[in-house]
Design a protein around this motif. Structure first.
Motif, PDB file in Angstrom:
ATOM      1  N   ALA A  39     -66.874 -39.441 -50.568  1.00 44.64           N
ATOM      2  CA  ALA A  39     -67.593 -40.319 -51.502  1.00 44.64           C
ATOM      3  C   ALA A  39     -66.982 -40.125 -52.883  1.00 44.64           C
ATOM      4  CB  ALA A  39     -69.089 -40.004 -51.516  1.00 44.64           C
ATOM      5  N   TRP A  40     -67.086 -41.161 -53.717  1.00 39.69           N
ATOM      6  CA  TRP A  40     -66.533 -41.057 -55.074  1.00 39.69           C
ATOM      7  C   TRP A  40     -67.290 -39.998 -55.872  1.00 39.69           C
ATOM      8  CZ3 TRP A  40     -62.117 -42.405 -56.980  1.00 39.69           C
ATOM      9  CH2 TRP A  40     -61.929 -42.466 -58.359  1.00 39.69           C
ATOM     10  N   GLU A  41     -68.625 -39.938 -55.645  1.00 43.76           N
ATOM     11  CA  GLU A  41     -69.450 -38.913 -56.278  1.00 43.76           C
ATOM     12  C   GLU A  41     -70.273 -38.215 -55.208  1.00 43.76           C
ATOM     13  OE1 GLU A  41     -71.829 -40.498 -59.374  1.00 43.76           O
ATOM     14  OE2 GLU A  41     -70.149 -40.986 -60.687  1.00 43.76           O
ATOM     15  N   PRO A  42     -70.658 -36.928 -55.411  1.00 50.57           N
ATOM     16  CA  PRO A  42     -70.279 -36.093 -56.575  1.00 50.57           C
ATOM     17  C   PRO A  42     -68.805 -35.680 -56.485  1.00 50.57           C
ATOM     18  CG  PRO A  42     -71.425 -34.782 -54.948  1.00 50.57           C
ATOM     19  CD  PRO A  42     -71.495 -36.196 -54.450  1.00 50.57           C
ATOM     20  N   ALA A  43     -68.267 -35.438 -57.670  1.00 49.87           N
ATOM     21  CA  ALA A  43     -66.871 -35.012 -57.762  1.00 49.87           C
ATOM     22  C   ALA A  43     -66.807 -33.494 -57.888  1.00 49.87           C
ATOM     23  CB  ALA A  43     -66.199 -35.668 -58.951  1.00 49.87           C
ATOM     24  N   ASN A  44     -65.798 -32.928 -57.325  1.00 45.81           N
ATOM     25  CA  ASN A  44     -65.628 -31.476 -57.385  1.00 45.81           C
ATOM     26  C   ASN A  44     -64.226 -31.146 -57.867  1.00 45.81           C
ATOM     27  OD1 ASN A  44     -68.196 -30.667 -56.092  1.00 45.81           O
ATOM     28  ND2 ASN A  44     -67.340 -31.759 -54.339  1.00 45.81           N
ATOM     29  N   PHE A  45     -64.163 -30.029 -58.595  1.00 44.43           N
ATOM     30  CA  PHE A  45     -62.858 -29.579 -59.067  1.00 44.43           C
ATOM     31  C   PHE A  45     -62.726 -28.096 -58.743  1.00 44.43           C
ATOM     32  CE2 PHE A  45     -60.115 -27.730 -62.405  1.00 44.43           C
ATOM     33  CZ  PHE A  45     -58.953 -28.415 -62.124  1.00 44.43           C
ATOM     34  N   ASP A  46     -61.708 -27.756 -58.017  1.00 44.98           N
ATOM     35  CA  ASP A  46     -61.497 -26.363 -57.637  1.00 44.98           C
ATOM     36  C   ASP A  46     -60.691 -25.682 -58.738  1.00 44.98           C
ATOM     37  OD1 ASP A  46     -61.192 -23.929 -56.471  1.00 44.98           O
ATOM     38  OD2 ASP A  46     -60.115 -24.631 -54.696  1.00 44.98           O
ATOM     39  N   HIS A  47     -61.409 -25.055 -59.639  1.00 45.56           N
ATOM     40  CA  HIS A  47     -60.750 -24.406 -60.767  1.00 45.56           C
ATOM     41  C   HIS A  47     -59.870 -23.237 -60.317  1.00 45.56           C
ATOM     42  CE1 HIS A  47     -60.384 -23.766 -65.080  1.00 45.56           C
ATOM     43  NE2 HIS A  47     -61.243 -24.746 -65.295  1.00 45.56           N
ATOM     44  N   ASN A  48     -60.127 -22.746 -59.116  1.00 46.93           N
ATOM     45  CA  ASN A  48     -59.331 -21.617 -58.622  1.00 46.93           C
ATOM     46  C   ASN A  48     -57.901 -22.014 -58.276  1.00 46.93           C
ATOM     47  OD1 ASN A  48     -61.542 -19.895 -58.872  1.00 46.93           O
ATOM     48  ND2 ASN A  48     -62.276 -20.369 -56.810  1.00 46.93           N
ATOM     49  N   GLN A  49     -57.653 -23.327 -58.223  1.00 50.07           N
ATOM     50  CA  GLN A  49     -56.304 -23.797 -57.966  1.00 50.07           C
ATOM     51  C   GLN A  49     -55.485 -23.889 -59.248  1.00 50.07           C
ATOM     52  OE1 GLN A  49     -55.211 -24.147 -54.857  1.00 50.07           O
ATOM     53  NE2 GLN A  49     -57.249 -23.514 -54.190  1.00 50.07           N
ATOM     54  N   THR A  50     -56.121 -23.622 -60.366  1.00 50.05           N
ATOM     55  CA  THR A  50     -55.418 -23.641 -61.645  1.00 50.05           C
ATOM     56  C   THR A  50     -54.957 -22.232 -61.985  1.00 50.05           C
ATOM     57  OG1 THR A  50     -57.384 -23.232 -63.000  1.00 50.05           O
ATOM     58  CG2 THR A  50     -56.963 -25.507 -62.343  1.00 50.05           C
ATOM     59  N   ASN A  51     -54.361 -22.080 -63.169  1.00 52.04           N
ATOM     60  CA  ASN A  51     -53.942 -20.747 -63.610  1.00 52.04           C
ATOM     61  C   ASN A  51     -55.069 -20.010 -64.310  1.00 52.04           C
ATOM     62  OD1 ASN A  51     -54.038 -22.307 -65.877  1.00 52.04           O
ATOM     63  ND2 ASN A  51     -52.054 -21.652 -66.697  1.00 52.04           N
ATOM     64  N   ASP A 105     -62.221 -47.672 -61.236  1.00 55.81           N
ATOM     65  CA  ASP A 105     -63.174 -46.547 -61.225  1.00 55.81           C
ATOM     66  C   ASP A 105     -62.792 -45.506 -62.265  1.00 55.81           C
ATOM     67  OD1 ASP A 105     -64.771 -47.353 -58.831  1.00 55.81           O
ATOM     68  OD2 ASP A 105     -62.848 -47.118 -57.821  1.00 55.81           O
ATOM     69  N   PHE A 106     -61.520 -45.246 -62.401  1.00 58.12           N
ATOM     70  CA  PHE A 106     -61.044 -44.270 -63.384  1.00 58.12           C
ATOM     71  C   PHE A 106     -61.365 -44.726 -64.799  1.00 58.12           C
ATOM     72  CE2 PHE A 106     -57.891 -42.523 -66.248  1.00 58.12           C
ATOM     73  CZ  PHE A 106     -57.789 -41.201 -65.862  1.00 58.12           C
ATOM     74  N   ALA A 107     -61.109 -45.994 -65.076  1.00 61.42           N
ATOM     75  CA  ALA A 107     -61.309 -46.516 -66.437  1.00 61.42           C
ATOM     76  C   ALA A 107     -62.779 -46.558 -66.824  1.00 61.42           C
ATOM     77  CB  ALA A 107     -60.683 -47.898 -66.549  1.00 61.42           C
ATOM     78  N   ASN A 108     -63.667 -46.783 -65.858  1.00 59.37           N
ATOM     79  CA  ASN A 108     -65.093 -46.913 -66.152  1.00 59.37           C
ATOM     80  C   ASN A 108     -65.861 -45.591 -66.083  1.00 59.37           C
ATOM     81  OD1 ASN A 108     -64.689 -49.668 -66.461  1.00 59.37           O
ATOM     82  ND2 ASN A 108     -65.246 -50.150 -64.335  1.00 59.37           N
ATOM     83  N   ALA A 109     -65.224 -44.511 -65.745  1.00 61.43           N
ATOM     84  CA  ALA A 109     -65.918 -43.219 -65.663  1.00 61.43           C
ATOM     85  C   ALA A 109     -66.392 -42.805 -67.052  1.00 61.43           C
ATOM     86  CB  ALA A 109     -64.999 -42.167 -65.070  1.00 61.43           C
ATOM     87  N   VAL A 110     -67.679 -42.372 -67.172  1.00 60.68           N
ATOM     88  CA  VAL A 110     -68.248 -42.008 -68.480  1.00 60.68           C
ATOM     89  C   VAL A 110     -68.718 -40.555 -68.526  1.00 60.68           C
ATOM     90  CG1 VAL A 110     -68.906 -44.370 -69.055  1.00 60.68           C
ATOM     91  CG2 VAL A 110     -70.504 -42.927 -67.734  1.00 60.68           C
ATOM     92  N   ASP A 111     -68.889 -39.891 -67.410  1.00 62.04           N
ATOM     93  CA  ASP A 111     -69.467 -38.543 -67.423  1.00 62.04           C
ATOM     94  C   ASP A 111     -68.641 -37.607 -66.542  1.00 62.04           C
ATOM     95  OD1 ASP A 111     -71.093 -36.363 -67.859  1.00 62.04           O
ATOM     96  OD2 ASP A 111     -72.584 -36.959 -66.355  1.00 62.04           O
ATOM     97  N   PRO A 112     -67.524 -37.105 -67.073  1.00 57.75           N
ATOM     98  CA  PRO A 112     -66.983 -37.338 -68.424  1.00 57.75           C
ATOM     99  C   PRO A 112     -66.097 -38.584 -68.461  1.00 57.75           C
ATOM    100  CG  PRO A 112     -65.663 -35.714 -67.294  1.00 57.75           C
ATOM    101  CD  PRO A 112     -66.771 -36.085 -66.349  1.00 57.75           C
ATOM    102  N   ASN A 113     -65.775 -38.981 -69.660  1.00 56.97           N
ATOM    103  CA  ASN A 113     -64.911 -40.137 -69.856  1.00 56.97           C
ATOM    104  C   ASN A 113     -63.478 -39.735 -69.540  1.00 56.97           C
ATOM    105  OD1 ASN A 113     -63.131 -42.105 -71.238  1.00 56.97           O
ATOM    106  ND2 ASN A 113     -65.078 -42.959 -71.967  1.00 56.97           N
ATOM    107  N   HIS A 114     -62.955 -40.332 -68.480  1.00 59.31           N
ATOM    108  CA  HIS A 114     -61.639 -39.911 -68.011  1.00 59.31           C
ATOM    109  C   HIS A 114     -60.527 -40.302 -68.970  1.00 59.31           C
ATOM    110  CE1 HIS A 114     -63.907 -38.898 -64.589  1.00 59.31           C
ATOM    111  NE2 HIS A 114     -63.051 -39.202 -63.621  1.00 59.31           N
ATOM    112  N   VAL A 115     -60.677 -41.487 -69.579  1.00 59.90           N
ATOM    113  CA  VAL A 115     -59.619 -41.982 -70.461  1.00 59.90           C
ATOM    114  C   VAL A 115     -59.591 -41.170 -71.754  1.00 59.90           C
ATOM    115  CG1 VAL A 115     -58.753 -43.981 -71.733  1.00 59.90           C
ATOM    116  CG2 VAL A 115     -59.790 -44.287 -69.455  1.00 59.90           C
ATOM    117  N   GLU A 116     -60.757 -40.999 -72.400  1.00 56.65           N
ATOM    118  CA  GLU A 116     -60.811 -40.261 -73.670  1.00 56.65           C
ATOM    119  C   GLU A 116     -60.371 -38.807 -73.497  1.00 56.65           C
ATOM    120  OE1 GLU A 116     -64.658 -40.583 -75.358  1.00 56.65           O
ATOM    121  OE2 GLU A 116     -64.535 -42.744 -75.749  1.00 56.65           O
TER     122      GLU A 116
END
Length: 631
Positions: free
Chosen positions: A329-341, A303-314
C-alpha cells in the motif's frame, strides 16, 4: 501236388534263413507274411519296428513300408530325416529336423514358433499367425537365412501404397514401428508424438495430423506463431501488432485454450506483488508494452508531488519511492534507517522523523553534538564547557540514555588499574580534563614529601614513583636493585636498605681496585679510616666476607712455579704487638695484601718492606701473621 508235399516237410524258417530276400533279417517269414499269399502282409504283424531303433510314430506308423523301404534289403535303410525328406533349407538350419518338425505332421507350427523365438526375430502378434512363406519367400537363394529383420523388408509395398496419409509424398520414415504395431492389423496406426521434441498437450492432442502437417511431415515448425500467425494478427484486446507484442505466443497462451490468455509477470524483471497484482495490464501499459519503465516514480510522480506529510518536494526527498513505500500500500510508509550510515538505536529509535530532520532530509549531520549542543552546554556535573570536554559525546554517552554517562579510560594512554579504578573523575581531574598529567608525582607529590621510612626528600629519591610503587596500593613498596649498577647478590640480598644507605641514597661510596681497574661497591667503611686506593685490596664476594680469595693472576705479579705454594700475608690490627714480617717477596719488596687497617694509623704502603725484620709502623707495632691457603 508233389510240390506241396515237399514243402510241407521243409520248415518255413529255414527258407527264410537261407533264401530271405530281405537279407540277413532275423525274423520268421510268417511274422509278416501268411501262407495264403506273399502279399499283402498280415494285418496282425508280429514284427515290432521299435526294436530296430526307429519307432514308427505319427505319420510314420500309417506309411506304407515301401515308402521307406524301396528295396527288399531292410538293413540298408538309413534312419535320418534327410534320407527320406528333401532339406529345402539346404543344411543351413542344421541337420536336426526335429527342432522344427515332428513325425505327426511336417508343418508343426507350435514347434516352429518355439524354435523361432530363439532367433534374432521372435514372432509376436500378427507375425506369430503368419505363414512361414509370407516372410521366407523364394526370391532369394536361401529364404530362411537371408530374411530381412526390419519392417520395410516385408512391408515395402504397404508403405508405397499408403494414401492416408501418403507416406512417400510426406517423406515418412521407413521405420514402420513408429506408428504401426505387430499386435493387431496394419491399421489403425498410432504415433506417440510425446516421443518427439513437440509433445501434444491440451488442444493439440485431439487434432488430426493434417491440421499441422498439411504440407508434409518434414521440417514441421514447432513455434506457435508458425500455426497461429492469423490469431496473432487478429488479436484486438489488446492489439498484439500495435502494441508490439512478441510472437512468442507461449508467454501468455497455453495449449489448453487460446483464451483466456495469462501472462506470468513474475518471470520478468518486474514481478507483480502487493497492490500491483490485481491491476489491469493497461494500468501500466497504456502507452504500450515496449520499454515500459520499472521505476516507481514513472507511475507515481503525481503521488510524490502531492505528498504533504512530509512534503517530498520541499524536503528534497529522493524519487526512489521504494526506499519508504512498498507495493502492499502507498501508506503507511516505512523507512529502514538501519540501511543508512546512521542506524537508529536506543532512544533514537522511537523519535519522530522531524525530531532530527526539522530542517530537511538532505545533508542531515550524523555527529551527536549537532543535535545535542544544548545538552553539552548545560551539563554541570561536570561542567563540559569549563572543563574543555571534547564535543565527541559518544566518548561517554550512549544512545540508550543521556545519563548515566560512562567513559572507558582504558581507551586512553592512561588505563585505570588497581586503586585508580574506583576513583571519582574529580580525584584526578579537579582542575579540568585537558592536559591532565599522567606521571605519578603530579598527583602524589604530597605522599612523596611526607614519606619518612625512608625519607624520600632527604635521601634524594627520584620522583618516578612507579620505580618502587604500583597502582595496587601505595604500600608495600618494592625496589628492584638488580636494575641498578649494583645488583644485590649473596649476603647483600636480605639486607635492609638502611644497612647500606644509612647516609642516604645518593652517591653511595665505592672503592677502586688497582688490579682490575674497576669500581667495586663497598659495604661499610668507617669514615674515620683513610685508605690508599692506589694499593690493590683483597677481593671479597657477596656470599660471605670470609673466606676471601685473591686472583693473584689479575695483579702485576702472577703466581707461577714455587710461588703458588707461598702463604698470603695478612695484616692484623693488633695495637701494641711486636711486628713480625714473613713471606715478603724479594722481587717486588712489598706486602701482598692488606685486609683492614684503621685509618688513624699512618702507614705508608708505598715503601718496600724488609725481609725477615721486625719493625713498627710509626709508634704502633704491627702483628704480621700468615695463613696458608690451598692451591
Amino acid at each position: 501236388m508233389r510240390f506241396w508235399i515237399i514243402c510241407s516237410f521243409i520248415p518255413f524258417g529255414l527258407v527264410a534263413q537261407s533264401e530271405n530276400p530281405h537279407g540277413p533279417l532275423d525274423l520268421a517269414c510268417a511274422d509278416c507274411h501268411n501262407a495264403a499269399a506273399w502279399s499283402p502282409l498280415r494285418s496282425d504283424l508280429v514284427f515290432d519296428h521299435a526294436k530296430t531303433g526307429f519307432e514308427l510314430a505319427g505319420a510314420h506308423g500309417s506309411a506304407d513300408c515301401a515308402a521307406c523301404h524301396e528295396k527288399l534289403i531292410f538293413t540298408a535303410v538309413p534312419n535320418t530325416c534327410s534320407s527320406c525328406h528333401t532339406d529345402v533349407h539346404r543344411g543351413r538350419l542344421g541337420p536336426d529336423c526335429a527342432a522344427c518338425h515332428d513325425s505327426q505332421t511336417f508343418d508343426n507350427r507350435p514347434a516352429m514358433l518355439s524354435a523361432h523365438q530363439s532367433t534374432l526375430f521372435p514372432l509376436l502378434g500378427a507375425h506369430a499367425r503368419a505363414d512361414c512363406a509370407d516372410c521366407h519367400r523364394g526370391e532369394t537363394a536361401d529364404p530362411f537365412s537371408f530374411t530381412a529383420l526390419d519392417c520395410i523388408g516385408c512391408h515395402q509395398l504397404d508403405y508405397n501404397q499408403a494414401s492416408d496419409p501418403n507416406h512417400l509424398s510426406a517423406g515418412f520414415p521407413t521405420d514402420c514401428g513408429l506408428c504401426h504395431n505387430i499386435a493387431g492389423d496394419w491399421e489403425p496406426a498410432t504415433f506417440d508424438h510425446n516421443q518427439t521434441n513437440f509433445p501434444l498437450t491440451g488442444a493439440h492432442s485431439p487434432l488430426d495430423c493434417m491440421a499441422c502437417h498439411a504440407t508434409g511431415y518434414n521440417n514441421t515448425p514447432t513455434d506457435c506463431y508458425a500455426c497461429h500467425q492469423t490469431d496473432f494478427a487478429n488479436a484486438v484486446d489488446p492489439n498484439h501488432v500495435e502494441n508490439g507484442f512478441p510472437t512468442t505466443c507461449e508467454s501468455c497462451h497455453t495449449t489448453a485454450a487460446w483464451q483466456p490468455a495469462t501472462f506470468d509477470h513474475n518471470q520478468t524483471n518486474f514481478p507483480l506483488t502487493g497492490a500491483h497484482s490485481p491491476l489491469d495490464c493497461m494500468a501500466c501499459h497504456a502507452t504500450g508494452y515496449n520499454n515500459t519503465p520499472t521505476d516507481c516514480y514513472a507511475c507515481h510522480q503525481t503521488d510524490f508531488a502531492n505528498a504533504v506529510d512530509p512534503n517530498h518536494v520541499e524536503n528534497g526527498f529522493p524519487t526512489t519511492c521504494e526506499t519508504c513505500h512498498t507495493t502492499a500500500a502507498w501508506e503507511p510508509a516505512n523507512f529502514d534507517h538501519n540501511q543508512t550510515n546512521f542506524p537508529l538505536t536506543g532512544a533514537h529509535s522511537p523519535l519522530d522523523c522531524m525530531a532530527c530532520h526539522a530542517t530537511g532530509y538532505n545533508n542531515t549531520p550524523t555527529d551527536c553534538y549537532a543535535c545535542h549542543q544544548t545538552d553539552f552546554a548545560n551539563a554541570v556535573d561536570p561542567d563540559h564547557v569549563e572543563n574543555g570536554f571534547p564535543t565527541t559525546c559518544e566518548s561517554c554517552h550512549t544512545t540508550a540514555a543521556w545519563e548515566p554517562a560512562t567513559f572507558d579510560h582504558n581507551q586512553t594512554n592512561f588505563p585505570l588499574t588497581g586503586a585508580h579504578s574506583p576513583l571519582d573523575c574529580m580525584a584526578c581531574h579537579a582542575t579540568g580534563y585537558n592536559n591532565t598529567p599522567t606521571d605519578c608525582y603530579a598527583c602524589h607529590q604530597t605522599d612523596f614529601a611526607n614519606a619518612v621510612d625512608p625519607n624520600h626528600v632527604e635521601n634524594g629519591f627520584p620522583t618516578t614513583c612507579e620505580t618502587c610503587h604500583t597502582t595496587a596500593a601505595w604500600e608495600p613498596a618494592n625496589f628492584n636493585h638488580n636494575q641498578t649498577s649494583f645488583p644485590l647478590t649473596g649476603a647483600h640480598t636480605p639486607l635492609d636498605c638502611i644497612a647500606c644507605h644509612a647516609n642516604g641514597y645518593n652517591n653511595t661510596r665505592q672503592i677502586v681496585t688497582l688490579a682490575t681497574k674497576r669500581t667495586l661497591p663497598m659495604r661499610t667503611i668507617p669514615t674515620t679510616w683513610k685508605t690508599d686506593s692506589r694499593r690493590p685490596v683483597k677481593r671479597a664476594t657477596t656470599a660471605a666476607w670470609e673466606p676471601a680469595n685473591l686472583p693473584h693472576n689479575q695483579t702485576s705479579f702472577p703466581l707461577t712455579g714455587a710461588h703458588t705454594a707461598r702463604s698470603i700475608v695478612w695484616l692484623a690490627t693488633q695495637p701494641g704487638t711486636t711486628t713480625r714480617q714473613r713471606n715478603v717477596t724479594p722481587v717486588t719488596k712489598r706486602i701482598l695484601l692488606m685486609r683492614t687497617i684503621p685509618t688513624m694509623w699512618p702507614v705508608d704502603f708505598r715503601q718496600p718492606a724488609k725481609r725477615a725484620t721486625r719493625q713498627r709502623l710509626g709508634n704502633r707495632p704491627l702483628l704480621i701473621i700468615t695463613r696458608r691457603i690451598s692451591r
